[in-house]
Design a protein around this motif. Sequence first.
Motif, PDB file in Angstrom:
ATOM      1  N   PHE A 230       0.760  -1.193   0.036  1.00 60.10           N
ATOM      2  CA  PHE A 230       0.131   0.041   0.066  1.00 60.10           C
ATOM      3  C   PHE A 230       0.788   1.133   0.070  1.00 60.10           C
ATOM      4  N   GLY A 231       2.073   1.246   0.452  1.00 60.82           N
ATOM      5  CA  GLY A 231       2.897   2.313   0.390  1.00 60.82           C
ATOM      6  C   GLY A 231       3.387   2.860  -0.834  1.00 60.82           C
ATOM      7  N   ALA A 232       3.280   1.942  -1.795  1.00 63.45           N
ATOM      8  CA  ALA A 232       3.611   2.164  -3.201  1.00 63.45           C
ATOM      9  C   ALA A 232       2.469   2.886  -3.793  1.00 63.45           C
ATOM     10  N   VAL A 233       1.394   2.747  -3.154  1.00 62.72           N
ATOM     11  CA  VAL A 233       0.186   3.407  -3.914  1.00 62.72           C
ATOM     12  C   VAL A 233      -0.264   4.766  -3.320  1.00 62.72           C
ATOM     13  N   ASP A 234      -0.420   4.543  -2.059  1.00 61.92           N
ATOM     14  CA  ASP A 234      -0.652   5.528  -1.131  1.00 61.92           C
ATOM     15  C   ASP A 234       0.508   6.455  -0.833  1.00 61.92           C
ATOM     16  N   THR A 235       0.813   7.347  -1.620  1.00 57.39           N
ATOM     17  CA  THR A 235       1.963   8.218  -1.784  1.00 57.39           C
ATOM     18  C   THR A 235       1.698   9.731  -1.282  1.00 57.39           C
ATOM     19  N   ASP A 236       2.898  10.403  -1.291  1.00 54.71           N
ATOM     20  CA  ASP A 236       2.814  11.767  -0.573  1.00 54.71           C
ATOM     21  C   ASP A 236       2.229  12.535  -1.615  1.00 54.71           C
ATOM     22  N   ALA A 237       2.430  12.135  -3.012  1.00 62.13           N
ATOM     23  CA  ALA A 237       1.764  12.812  -4.182  1.00 62.13           C
ATOM     24  C   ALA A 237       0.340  12.511  -4.431  1.00 62.13           C
ATOM     25  N   GLY A 238      -0.141  11.439  -3.608  1.00 63.01           N
ATOM     26  CA  GLY A 238      -1.459  11.160  -3.712  1.00 63.01           C
ATOM     27  C   GLY A 238      -1.668   9.663  -4.126  1.00 63.01           C
ATOM     28  N   LEU A 239      -2.686   9.282  -4.533  1.00 65.64           N
ATOM     29  CA  LEU A 239      -2.827   8.031  -5.264  1.00 65.64           C
ATOM     30  C   LEU A 239      -2.192   7.522  -6.583  1.00 65.64           C
ATOM     31  N   VAL A 240      -1.595   6.526  -6.514  1.00 69.45           N
ATOM     32  CA  VAL A 240      -0.897   6.442  -7.994  1.00 69.45           C
ATOM     33  C   VAL A 240      -1.137   4.780  -7.973  1.00 69.45           C
ATOM     34  N   ILE A 241      -1.042   4.412  -9.274  1.00 66.46           N
ATOM     35  CA  ILE A 241      -1.106   2.857  -9.712  1.00 66.46           C
ATOM     36  C   ILE A 241       0.293   2.390 -10.241  1.00 66.46           C
ATOM     37  N   PRO A 242       1.347   1.880  -9.386  1.00 68.23           N
ATOM     38  CA  PRO A 242       2.575   1.576  -9.785  1.00 68.23           C
ATOM     39  C   PRO A 242       2.800   0.373 -10.510  1.00 68.23           C
ATOM     40  N   ASN A 243       1.821  -0.432 -10.805  1.00 67.61           N
ATOM     41  CA  ASN A 243       1.957  -1.702 -11.433  1.00 67.61           C
ATOM     42  C   ASN A 243       0.730  -1.933 -12.295  1.00 67.61           C
ATOM     43  N   PRO A 244       0.604  -1.190 -13.383  1.00 64.59           N
ATOM     44  CA  PRO A 244      -0.893  -1.202 -14.039  1.00 64.59           C
ATOM     45  C   PRO A 244      -0.841  -2.481 -14.814  1.00 64.59           C
ATOM     46  N   ARG A 245       0.232  -3.260 -15.082  1.00 70.02           N
ATOM     47  CA  ARG A 245      -0.114  -4.583 -15.765  1.00 70.02           C
ATOM     48  C   ARG A 245      -0.644  -5.632 -14.940  1.00 70.02           C
ATOM     49  N   TYR A 246      -0.093  -5.600 -13.706  1.00 74.31           N
ATOM     50  CA  TYR A 246      -0.649  -6.525 -12.736  1.00 74.31           C
ATOM     51  C   TYR A 246      -2.169  -6.230 -12.497  1.00 74.31           C
ATOM     52  N   VAL A 247      -2.456  -5.084 -12.510  1.00 81.84           N
ATOM     53  CA  VAL A 247      -3.949  -4.604 -12.002  1.00 81.84           C
ATOM     54  C   VAL A 247      -4.775  -5.004 -13.464  1.00 81.84           C
ATOM     55  N   GLU A 248      -4.403  -4.816 -14.478  1.00 83.11           N
ATOM     56  CA  GLU A 248      -4.999  -5.295 -15.893  1.00 83.11           C
ATOM     57  C   GLU A 248      -5.284  -6.662 -15.764  1.00 83.11           C
ATOM     58  N   ASN A 249      -4.195  -7.502 -15.491  1.00 81.60           N
ATOM     59  CA  ASN A 249      -4.376  -8.953 -15.482  1.00 81.60           C
ATOM     60  C   ASN A 249      -5.486  -9.363 -14.646  1.00 81.60           C
ATOM     61  N   VAL A 250      -5.474  -8.647 -13.085  1.00 80.72           N
ATOM     62  CA  VAL A 250      -6.661  -9.455 -12.220  1.00 80.72           C
ATOM     63  C   VAL A 250      -7.875  -8.883 -12.803  1.00 80.72           C
ATOM     64  N   ARG A 251      -8.101  -7.500 -13.110  1.00 81.25           N
ATOM     65  CA  ARG A 251      -9.312  -7.017 -13.544  1.00 81.25           C
ATOM     66  C   ARG A 251      -9.760  -8.248 -14.596  1.00 81.25           C
ATOM     67  N   ALA A 252      -8.942  -8.630 -15.518  1.00 80.51           N
ATOM     68  CA  ALA A 252      -9.324  -9.369 -16.700  1.00 80.51           C
ATOM     69  C   ALA A 252      -9.846 -10.645 -16.388  1.00 80.51           C
ATOM     70  N   LEU A 253      -9.004 -11.358 -15.173  1.00 78.84           N
ATOM     71  CA  LEU A 253      -9.384 -12.587 -14.479  1.00 78.84           C
ATOM     72  C   LEU A 253     -10.772 -12.399 -13.740  1.00 78.84           C
ATOM     73  N   MET A 254     -11.075 -11.150 -13.424  1.00 85.09           N
ATOM     74  CA  MET A 254     -12.340 -11.350 -12.633  1.00 85.09           C
ATOM     75  C   MET A 254     -13.580 -11.484 -13.360  1.00 85.09           C
ATOM     76  N   THR A 255     -13.149 -11.554 -14.907  1.00 93.24           N
ATOM     77  CA  THR A 255     -14.602 -11.679 -15.616  1.00 93.24           C
ATOM     78  C   THR A 255     -14.177 -12.894 -16.454  1.00 93.24           C
ATOM     79  N   GLY A 256     -12.802 -13.198 -16.951  1.00 91.15           N
ATOM     80  CA  GLY A 256     -12.676 -14.065 -17.945  1.00 91.15           C
ATOM     81  C   GLY A 256     -11.519 -15.247 -17.385  1.00 91.15           C
ATOM     82  N   CYS A 257     -11.555 -15.231 -16.254  1.00 90.14           N
ATOM     83  CA  CYS A 257     -10.694 -16.494 -15.654  1.00 90.14           C
ATOM     84  C   CYS A 257     -11.250 -17.806 -15.693  1.00 90.14           C
TER      85      CYS A 257
END
Length: 262
Positions: A230-257
Amino acid sequence: MAGCLEQTPSATGGAPPDSAVTTEGTQVEPLAQEWGAAPTPSASASPTPKKSPTTRPPAKPKPKRKPPVETQLPPPTPPKPPVSGCTSPKYEGTAATRAQVKEALTAAAGRTYWPTSAPSIKVPVNLVKATAWQESGWQSNIIACDGGIGLMQVMPDTAAFVNQRFGKSYDIRTYTDNASLGANYLAWLIKYFGDVYFEGDYTLDTSGGCASHTAPCLVNAVIASYNFGFGAVDTDAGLVIPNPRYVENVRALMTGCECLSF
């Protein structure tokens, strides 16, 4: 699965905030795929956000503010680096069957982890199943080189954090408890980011402003944190997504696994 105040999974199942930082301090995005394969996207891939009067505007990360007292706890220590010379995971004991795993993941998703302060928080069963597939391919007896254990690739420090914070005694090496540890940590992340960035809105919506896997919305923050900490996502600059490929993969699996049909 490693985390924040709690803990989020390691790069292979929840990792603490600094687990994804090299010795030079440069963040490296892990491969999107772990043991579970993502569905092959169709040729007409780009999702088109549906427009409707009820579609919420894109989420805008707000400056970080002090998290609610109930989500505060010292963060778990960063995981140790992979054992020198370890090139493949090892296995301990007998693996649970797919039917047993499905039952355990479904039961874990069905629990109410914040019964008093946020009883509305439910961890979607497809998110739990997809995360387990991404992390371990539903292998209940696998131990990764970085120390991630079981179905949800829970790190020992994450397990200790969840047990302490929620007054539980989950056994990380028991597949049913491992499923609950992963789901409980996801529930903690939902509440943490929902409170800090979304004014107590715990809706895990993937439409409208969250149609993209790179958008700074709640579901993306939760998935990203489970993998990167969570420390890589909740940053001093606000909310960031540092690993978009992983997020994309899991989101795809949520409907197509393929695991959704087991």
